[in-house]
Design an enzyme around this catalytic site. Structure first.
Site, mmCIF file in Angstrom:
data_model
loop_
_atom_site.group_PDB
_atom_site.id
_atom_site.type_symbol
_atom_site.label_atom_id
_atom_site.label_comp_id
_atom_site.label_asym_id
_atom_site.label_seq_id
_atom_site.Cartn_x
_atom_site.Cartn_y
_atom_site.Cartn_z
ATOM 1 C CG HIS A 154 2.674 4.890 -0.700
ATOM 2 N ND1 HIS A 154 1.704 6.115 -0.708
ATOM 3 C CD2 HIS A 154 2.593 4.674 0.546
ATOM 4 C CE1 HIS A 154 1.218 6.367 0.469
ATOM 5 N NE2 HIS A 154 1.545 5.182 1.327
ATOM 6 C CB CYS A 155 1.451 -0.857 -1.652
ATOM 7 S SG CYS A 155 1.893 -1.491 -3.104
#
Ligand SMILES: [Zn+2]
Lengths: 118, 150
Positions: free
Chosen positions: B65-66
């Site tokens: 995730h980011c």
């Protein structure tokens, strides 16, 4: 994409990651579920930001530093022809370019760097 | 908020044949159909996040995730890898199920953390790995999310 814009985007993303680790919710999730070492992560992010900064020209470096510290963001998206730094419509001639991200656009109204998300 | 509303059928790949973690991240990023440069930036950010500590949470599940400005709204993708991938997961076991989540730095409705939380909650259910293994198509995957009430 303009190479300085690419660097600015990366730096901003890293700043966001860095700041997010000061927020309760994100920090809790990262250190809990993902077992991240927060302090080490912060050091690594800050080192990378410093390294990337060297790739920027002096004026872009100064603009970036000023914007990120005073207005949270240095690069803002342009969505549906509107600059999301100031909500002023972008001159149509800019947005009409084949790929507006090939140039480094600075908003004439708010001074943020602009990015056109795909 | 229902998790299934964030997944589109074309961002679900149940037959990943990638060889490495990097290749898998690239493949899943490709499901968002961004331009090449944006894909490159997103991949770099995901890699950088992985370098801070693996997002492989154990039991064959990873949640890379980011946040990045290259997406203009929250995007999610799911990939399943039959043979399993070396993700340097917390339990050091191969990863078979990858949930990818990316969001812009500022979202109007602030969905990033809740979506991440719901995927984590779903992943913790005891029978989820075996249920994911048995899913036959994208529709089945979405039904499973619905059935689990996430
Ligand atoms: Zn502006």
């Amino acid at each position: 994409m303009h190479d300085q814009l690419e660097t600015l985007l990366e730096m901003q993303d890293l700043h966001m990651q860095r700041r997010a680790l000061d927020e309760g919710g994100v920090r809790e999730l990262e250190t809990g579920l993902f077992e991240m070492g927060a302090e080490q992560a912060i050091d690594a992010l800050e080192a990378k930001i410093t390294e990337l900064e060297l790739r920027l020209g002096k004026s872009n470096q100064e603009r970036f530093r000023h914007l990120i510290s005073t207005r949270q963001r240095a690069v803002v998206p342009v969505l549906a022809g509107v600059c999301y730094g100031c909500f002023v419509a972008v001159p149509t001639s800019w947005a009409a370019d084949a790929d507006p991200n090939d140039k480094l656009n600075v908003c004439q109204s708010c001074g943020h760097f602009q990015y056109y998300p795909s | 908020m229902r998790l299934r509303d964030f997944f589109s059928v074309d961002a679900i790949d149940l037959d990943l044949s990638t060889e490495t973690k990097d290749e898998t991240l690239k493949k899943l990023v490709g499901l968002f159909h961004l331009d090449e440069k944006s894909e490159g930036i997103l991949f770099k950010m995901l890699k950088r996040r992985e370098n801070l500590g693996s997002t492989g949470i154990g039991r064959g599940i990873a949640i890379p995730h980011c946040r990045s400005l290259v997406v203009n709204r929250l995007r999610v993708a799911f990939g399943r890898h039959g043979a399993g991938l070396d993700f340097k997961a917390i339990d050091e076991k191969p990863v078979h199920y990858v949930f990818l989540i990316v969001a812009p730095p500022l979202e109007v409705s602030n969905q990033y953390l809740p979506v991440l939380g719901k995927i984590a909650q779903f992943s913790k259910e005891a029978d989820v790995p075996e249920r994911l293994a048995a899913v036959e198509n994208a529709e089945g995957f979405l039904q499973l999310l619905e059935e689990k009430g996430v």
